[in-house]
Write an enzyme that holds these catalytic residues in place. Structure first.
Site, PDB file in Angstrom:
ATOM      1  CE  LYS A 202     -34.937 -30.557 -51.000  1.00 51.20           C
ATOM      2  NZ  LYS A 202     -34.044 -31.148 -50.124  1.00 51.20           N
ATOM      3  CE  LYS A 256     -37.450 -33.430 -49.857  1.00 54.90           C
ATOM      4  NZ  LYS A 256     -36.622 -32.971 -49.233  1.00 54.90           N
TER       5      LYS A 256
HETATM    6  C1  PBG Z   1     -32.909 -31.139 -46.409  1.00 56.90           C
HETATM    7  C2  PBG Z   1     -33.727 -31.975 -46.825  1.00 56.90           C
HETATM    8  C3  PBG Z   1     -35.245 -31.512 -46.484  1.00 56.90           C
HETATM    9  C4  PBG Z   1     -36.035 -32.871 -46.787  1.00 56.90           C
HETATM   10  C5  PBG Z   1     -35.238 -33.805 -46.903  1.00 56.90           C
HETATM   11  N1  PBG Z   1     -33.991 -33.485 -47.011  1.00 56.90           N
HETATM   12  C6  PBG Z   1     -35.726 -30.298 -46.453  1.00 56.90           C
HETATM   13  C7  PBG Z   1     -35.384 -28.957 -46.945  1.00 56.90           C
HETATM   14  O1  PBG Z   1     -34.854 -29.156 -48.281  1.00 56.90           O
HETATM   15  O2  PBG Z   1     -35.573 -27.894 -46.663  1.00 56.90           O
HETATM   16  C8  PBG Z   1     -37.544 -32.736 -46.595  1.00 56.90           C
HETATM   17  C9  PBG Z   1     -38.025 -33.869 -46.150  1.00 56.90           C
HETATM   18  C10 PBG Z   1     -39.761 -33.645 -46.098  1.00 56.90           C
HETATM   19  O3  PBG Z   1     -40.307 -32.456 -45.958  1.00 56.90           O
HETATM   20  O4  PBG Z   1     -40.198 -34.405 -45.398  1.00 56.90           O
HETATM   21  N2  PBG Z   1     -31.703 -30.802 -47.404  1.00 56.90           N
END
Ligand code: PBG
Length: 332
Positions: A202, A256
């Protein structure tokens, strides 16, 4: 043309492209409803479907409407939904205690869905940001997001979600050691078949902007998430994170964001062979929707093409806000 070359192309790729039947016959990749995970936003109230401004077509639903969406997902053949809570600001604290409240919004939604549609897999998000007065995924002490204390909180959160009936836990927090700690706690509590899909690769991405609006975290967030999410420049580090999470007990791994990171998907799939997913995140969704709304692209075609490309890159499945629309098209 040299003398030993035939006066025609040796290989005519256009032969197998000439008609739909031959194109169907040589197609290497398929996208099916079985490949879809639908992320949905939960809020409190009853009978509520509230639009998310930065994600046209996406709404926050109260639990009763979540159950309706779950029934719809199941009847479309979508195997899993993923719940994200929009938490009332009055419940956000520095220590994020609401995160492991057995009756918090997310856990109530899990129970309601598993009651109504037991065969639909329910995935959750494990991170403290919806519950954190600071908007961060971890507990903040003296301006620092502390790792090990956060992991303890995340373990409590994971156990509460497993108790509520979650099938797939999705740690999205990027703390070190959280997968191993959660796996050990799940085993000790007898939840031996609860799966973990680790947000393993991520990245610290600007593509999450609309999501933070959707869960009400953007106003609260102080600073950025670069001390725990991966630098978008770092490929080797991301691979090491995936390897670490698999070793600690993740069943499935995720990359991601999605589309700009498909090189990582290919490499993760080839190298580890584990069930591999990508998240077509909120910013990717918003970009396609915005261009389509302006008439600059054909939104439906781009949606299907983008998902085909996730599959071609090696994804076993995709988390996408397009899931119900794609399923409707695929079901014809
Ligand atoms: C939170 C989380 C995020 C997303 C999924 N879980 C945002 C972040 O890390 O700030 C993003 C999902 C998306 O942008 O569709 N931990």
């Amino acid at each position: 043309m040299s003398a030993n070359q035939a006066p025609f192309p040796a290989t005519r790729f256009r032969r197998t492209r000439a008609g739909a039947s031959l194109r169907n016959l040589v197609r290497e990749t398929e996208i099916s409803v079985n490949d879809l995970i639908w992320p949905i936003f939960v809020r409190d109230g009853e009978g509520v479907e509230e639009p998310v401004a930065s994600m046209p077509g996406v709404v926050r639903r109260s639990v009763d409407k979540i159950v309706e969406a779950a029934r719809q997902a199941h009847s479309l053949g979508i195997p899993a939904i993923c719940l994200f809570p929009y938490t009332d600001p009055s419940l956000k604290t520095e220590l994020c205690e609401e995160a492991w409240n057995p009756d918090n919004l997310s856990n109530r939604a899990i129970r309601a869905v598993k009651d109504a549609v037991p065969d639909l897999a329910v995935m959750t998000d494990i991170a403290l940001d919806p519950y954190n007065a600071n908007g961060h995924d971890g507990i903040v002490r003296d301006g620092v997001i502390v790792n090990d204390e956060t992991v303890e909180a995340l373990v409590k959160m994971a156990l509460a979600q497993a108790e509520a009936g979650a099938d797939i836990l999705g740690p999205s927090d990027m703390m070190d050691g959280r997968i191993g700690a959660m796996r050990a706690a799940l085993e000790a509590a007898g939840h031996v078949n609860v799966t973990i899909m680790s947000y393993a690769a991520k990245f610290a991405s600007a593509y999450y902007g609309p999501f933070r609006d959707a869960v009400g975290a953007s106003g609260a967030l102080k600073g950025d998430k670069k001390t725990y999410q991966i630098d978008p420049a770092n490929r080797a580090e991301a691979l090491r994170c995936v390897e670490r999470d698999l070793t600690e007990g993740a069943d499935m791994v995720m990359v991601k964001p999605g589309q700009p990171y498909l090189d990582m998907v290919r490499e993760v799939k080839d190298r580890f062979g584990a069930p591999t997913y990508a998240y077509q995140v909120s910013g990717e969704y918003a970009m396609i929707e915005a261009a389509a709304a302006n008439g600059w692209i054909d939104g439906e075609k781009v949606m299907l093409e983008s998902l085909m490309c996730f599959r071609r890159a090696g994804c076993d499945g995709v988390l996408t806000y397009f899931a119900p629309r794609v399923a409707q098209l695929l079901n014809g």
